[in-house]
Design an enzyme around this catalytic site. Structure first.
Site, mmCIF file in Angstrom:
data_model
loop_
_atom_site.group_PDB
_atom_site.id
_atom_site.type_symbol
_atom_site.label_atom_id
_atom_site.label_comp_id
_atom_site.label_asym_id
_atom_site.label_seq_id
_atom_site.Cartn_x
_atom_site.Cartn_y
_atom_site.Cartn_z
ATOM 1 N N LYS A 85 0.849 -1.194 0.000
ATOM 2 C CA LYS A 85 0.000 0.000 0.000
ATOM 3 C C LYS A 85 0.887 1.247 0.000
ATOM 4 O O LYS A 85 1.679 1.450 0.924
ATOM 5 C CB LYS A 85 -0.901 0.018 1.236
ATOM 6 C CG LYS A 85 -2.050 -0.981 1.163
ATOM 7 C CD LYS A 85 -2.854 -1.004 2.437
ATOM 8 C CE LYS A 85 -3.653 0.256 2.666
ATOM 9 N NZ LYS A 85 -4.457 0.185 3.918
HETATM 10 C C1 E4P Z 1 -7.877 1.195 4.183
HETATM 11 O O1 E4P Z 1 -7.119 0.299 4.337
HETATM 12 C C2 E4P Z 1 -8.019 2.332 5.128
HETATM 13 O O2 E4P Z 1 -6.919 2.368 5.953
HETATM 14 C C3 E4P Z 1 -9.233 2.258 5.968
HETATM 15 O O3 E4P Z 1 -10.320 1.693 5.292
HETATM 16 C C4 E4P Z 1 -9.554 3.589 6.561
HETATM 17 O O4 E4P Z 1 -10.724 3.443 7.294
HETATM 18 P P1 E4P Z 1 -11.170 4.538 8.361
HETATM 19 O O5 E4P Z 1 -11.528 5.776 7.629
HETATM 20 O O6 E4P Z 1 -12.358 3.919 9.010
HETATM 21 O O7 E4P Z 1 -10.028 4.730 9.293
#
Ligand code: E4P
Length: 199
Positions: A85
């Site tokens: 990522k």
């Molecule tokens: C994806 O991997 C993101 O880190 C995640 O979905 C973010 O979610 P949040 O906005 O609930 O922290």
């Protein structure tokens, strides 16, 4: 639409894998920090638990050089079907271009605008991850932005798929499922609520 778990808690991952048709796990630095353990130890445990399914893990560096170095370490430790990522910032696109040439699997993360997704696709990302709920929280429309990204990918013939992220409820997941996005990564509590979704 693939369904991934957005969490690093092994017990929750095991439970959801046991019950539901799950395709993989995504993590991020704050999810991993909750365990208060070495992030690589947690990631290795997740890998053992999910076999060869998709595992997405995020780099922490803010420079392309640092991101590339981390990507090599992650791939070596976490094995095949590991998606690196990479944040969709200027240095991130530079890293994506280099990593895709090297054959890494890449998830362009923290996407708040359709044109970030466009740049990620052109930089060789396999997935682009729009943060649906966080986009809403900025006063825009996370679902509409994600649908626009899907249209941009189709219109331009990109192979990149959407990995929609940051959901607060099952209705958001359902809307994107009906639109045919490639994948959604969803927190355990929201996955458990999918069966309660009324139309
Ligand atoms: C994806 O991997 C993101 O880190 C995640 O979905 C973010 O979610 P949040 O906005 O609930 O922290």
């Amino acid at each position: 639409m693939k369904l991934l778990i957005d969490d690093a808690n092994i017990e929750k991952i095991k439970k959801l894998y046991d019950l539901y048709p799950i395709d993989g796990v995504t993590t991020n630095p704050s999810i991993l920090a909750k365990s208060k353990r070495n992030p690589y130890e947690v990631l290795k445990e997740i890998r053992e638990c999910i076999g060869d399914d998709e595992l997405h893990a995020q780099v922490l560096s803010r420079t392309a050089e640092g991101m590339i170095e981390e990507a090599h370490k992650m791939a070596e430790i976490l094995g095949k079907n590991t998606f690196i990522k990479v944040p969709s910032i200027p240095e991130g696109f530079k890293a994506m271009k280099a990593l895709s040439k090297e054959g890494f699997k890449i998830t362009a993360t923290a996407i708040y605008t359709p044109m970030q997704a466009y740049l990620a696709a052109k930089s060789g990302a396999d997935y682009a991850a729009p943060y649906v709920n966080r986009i809403d929280n900025l006063g825009a429309d996370g679902i509409a932005s994600t649908k626009l990204i899907q249209n941009i990918f189709e219109t331009n013939g990109f192979d990149t798929e959407i990995l929609a992220a940051s959901f607060k409820n099952s209705n958001q997941v359902q809307e994107l499922c009906a639109y045919g996005v490639g994948a959604a990564t969803v927190a355990p509590d929201v996955i458990e609520n999918l069966i309660k979704n009324a139309c």
